[in-house]
Write a protein that holds these residues in place. Structure first.
Motif, mmCIF file in Angstrom:
data_model
loop_
_atom_site.group_PDB
_atom_site.id
_atom_site.type_symbol
_atom_site.label_atom_id
_atom_site.label_comp_id
_atom_site.label_asym_id
_atom_site.label_seq_id
_atom_site.Cartn_x
_atom_site.Cartn_y
_atom_site.Cartn_z
ATOM 1 N N GLN A 79 0.832 -1.196 0.000
ATOM 2 C CA GLN A 79 0.000 0.000 0.000
ATOM 3 C C GLN A 79 0.873 1.255 0.000
ATOM 4 N N PRO A 80 1.633 1.465 -1.071
ATOM 5 C CA PRO A 80 2.596 2.566 -1.090
ATOM 6 C C PRO A 80 1.926 3.927 -0.940
ATOM 7 N N TYR A 81 2.500 4.722 -0.083
ATOM 8 C CA TYR A 81 1.993 6.077 0.128
ATOM 9 C C TYR A 81 2.607 7.014 -0.900
ATOM 10 N N GLU A 82 2.109 8.232 -0.954
ATOM 11 C CA GLU A 82 2.441 9.168 -2.034
ATOM 12 C C GLU A 82 3.937 9.405 -2.208
ATOM 13 N N ALA A 83 4.678 9.578 -1.133
ATOM 14 C CA ALA A 83 6.106 9.898 -1.231
ATOM 15 C C ALA A 83 6.927 8.755 -1.830
ATOM 16 N N VAL A 84 6.496 7.524 -1.644
ATOM 17 C CA VAL A 84 7.260 6.365 -2.092
ATOM 18 C C VAL A 84 6.960 5.965 -3.537
ATOM 19 N N ARG A 85 5.832 6.411 -4.052
ATOM 20 C CA ARG A 85 5.381 5.954 -5.377
ATOM 21 C C ARG A 85 6.387 6.195 -6.513
ATOM 22 N N PRO A 86 7.007 7.384 -6.623
ATOM 23 C CA PRO A 86 7.958 7.571 -7.739
ATOM 24 C C PRO A 86 9.141 6.599 -7.687
ATOM 25 N N VAL A 87 9.663 6.358 -6.506
ATOM 26 C CA VAL A 87 10.790 5.439 -6.371
ATOM 27 C C VAL A 87 10.337 4.007 -6.666
ATOM 28 N N LEU A 88 9.165 3.640 -6.177
ATOM 29 C CA LEU A 88 8.639 2.301 -6.417
ATOM 30 C C LEU A 88 8.363 2.074 -7.902
ATOM 31 N N HIS A 89 7.816 3.074 -8.574
ATOM 32 C CA HIS A 89 7.548 2.943 -10.008
ATOM 33 C C HIS A 89 8.850 2.806 -10.806
ATOM 34 N N LEU A 90 9.860 3.600 -10.449
ATOM 35 C CA LEU A 90 11.147 3.509 -11.135
ATOM 36 C C LEU A 90 11.799 2.145 -10.874
ATOM 37 N N HIS A 91 11.720 1.679 -9.628
ATOM 38 C CA HIS A 91 12.270 0.373 -9.262
ATOM 39 C C HIS A 91 11.560 -0.740 -10.053
ATOM 40 N N THR A 92 10.263 -0.634 -10.186
ATOM 41 C CA THR A 92 9.484 -1.621 -10.943
ATOM 42 C C THR A 92 9.858 -1.591 -12.421
ATOM 43 N N LEU A 93 9.918 -0.405 -12.996
ATOM 44 C CA LEU A 93 10.277 -0.264 -14.402
ATOM 45 C C LEU A 93 11.673 -0.813 -14.679
ATOM 46 N N MET A 94 12.607 -0.491 -13.804
ATOM 47 C CA MET A 94 13.972 -0.984 -13.989
ATOM 48 C C MET A 94 14.050 -2.494 -13.792
ATOM 49 N N GLY A 95 13.244 -3.040 -12.883
ATOM 50 C CA GLY A 95 13.235 -4.485 -12.667
ATOM 51 C C GLY A 95 12.771 -5.234 -13.899
ATOM 52 N N TRP A 96 11.672 -4.762 -14.487
ATOM 53 C CA TRP A 96 11.181 -5.400 -15.717
ATOM 54 C C TRP A 96 12.199 -5.220 -16.847
ATOM 55 N N SER A 97 12.806 -4.049 -16.935
ATOM 56 C CA SER A 97 13.819 -3.813 -17.967
ATOM 57 C C SER A 97 15.022 -4.726 -17.765
ATOM 58 N N LEU A 98 15.443 -4.878 -16.517
ATOM 59 C CA LEU A 98 16.568 -5.757 -16.224
ATOM 60 C C LEU A 98 16.286 -7.202 -16.619
ATOM 61 N N SER A 99 15.046 -7.627 -16.460
ATOM 62 C CA SER A 99 14.728 -9.004 -16.850
ATOM 63 C C SER A 99 14.974 -9.207 -18.340
ATOM 64 N N GLY A 100 14.586 -8.246 -19.141
ATOM 65 C CA GLY A 100 14.838 -8.335 -20.579
ATOM 66 C C GLY A 100 16.307 -8.208 -20.925
ATOM 67 N N ILE A 101 16.988 -7.297 -20.251
ATOM 68 C CA ILE A 101 18.413 -7.093 -20.522
ATOM 69 C C ILE A 101 19.213 -8.340 -20.142
ATOM 70 N N ILE A 102 18.936 -8.888 -18.958
ATOM 71 C CA ILE A 102 19.653 -10.089 -18.524
ATOM 72 C C ILE A 102 19.356 -11.259 -19.457
ATOM 73 N N ALA A 103 18.110 -11.411 -19.871
ATOM 74 C CA ALA A 103 17.761 -12.494 -20.798
ATOM 75 C C ALA A 103 18.482 -12.323 -22.135
ATOM 76 N N ALA A 104 18.554 -11.090 -22.641
ATOM 77 C CA ALA A 104 19.233 -10.833 -23.914
ATOM 78 C C ALA A 104 20.739 -11.101 -23.797
ATOM 79 N N ILE A 105 21.341 -10.640 -22.717
ATOM 80 C CA ILE A 105 22.776 -10.869 -22.522
ATOM 81 C C ILE A 105 23.057 -12.361 -22.372
ATOM 82 N N THR A 106 22.196 -13.071 -21.670
ATOM 83 C CA THR A 106 22.369 -14.523 -21.526
ATOM 84 C C THR A 106 22.227 -15.216 -22.871
ATOM 85 N N GLY A 107 21.298 -14.750 -23.692
ATOM 86 C CA GLY A 107 21.154 -15.303 -25.036
ATOM 87 C C GLY A 107 22.412 -15.086 -25.869
#
Length: 166
Positions: A79-107
């Motif tokens: 239940q993220p409160y207002e102050a944490v949302r930008p950091v949480l969204h960036l962390h989420t976006l980077m996590g999904w991006s990292l999954s693709g980057i790591i998969a591509a590098i492993t390939g």
């Protein structure tokens, strides 16, 4: 339907503690160790370290998707409160991006391994260094979510329930 779900504890989780950090630390260690093995193997010509690196990247690729699943689930329960949302969204976006980057590098690593298991292009090491940098930023954001914003800590969960944090 909701009667079948387990009750949430004082960390706002249906289980004793967060699982995402456990799995994600495994991924971080695997990526960093793969980079270390490749660099040492490159400079010492110890080609067996390339095999160690390959298996670490393969396991990291699978594990990051497990980490994302638990991360998404636990972020929703936080239940993220207002102050944490930008950091949480960036962390989420980077996590999904990292999954693709790591998969591509492993390939790419798989193709390198098939072509010549005893040779590693310097461009691959450069890309791994870039990956280590992105992982380091992601670690910083994850630490900030816990140690600065206190997601899933008892005082913050209580403050959210009492309406103090919004």
């Amino acid at each position: 339907m909701f009667n079948y779900l387990p009750p949430l504890n004082d960390h706002n989780l249906p289980y004793s503690d967060t699982i995402h950090p456990i799995v994600v630390h495994f991924v971080i260690a695997m990526v960093l160790f793969a980079f270390l093995c490749d660099v040492i193997g490159y400079f010492t010509r110890n080609f067996r370290l390339y095999e160690v690196s390959w298996w670490n990247m393969l396991i990291a690729t699978v594990s990051i998707f497990v980490a994302i699943i638990f991360g998404q689930y636990e972020a929703g329960l936080a239940q993220p409160y207002e102050a944490v949302r930008p950091v949480l969204h960036l962390h989420t976006l980077m996590g999904w991006s990292l999954s693709g980057i790591i998969a591509a590098i492993t390939g790419w690593r798989y193709v390198i391994r098939l072509e010549n298991p005893e040779k590693l292009p310097i461009s691959y090491l450069g890309l791994l260094l870039f990956l280590v940098t992105i992982v380091s930023v992601q670690v910083y954001l994850g630490d900030k979510l816990v140690w600065v914003y206190g997601l899933h800590t008892v005082p913050v969960v209580e403050a959210i329930k009492e309406g103090i944090l919004q």
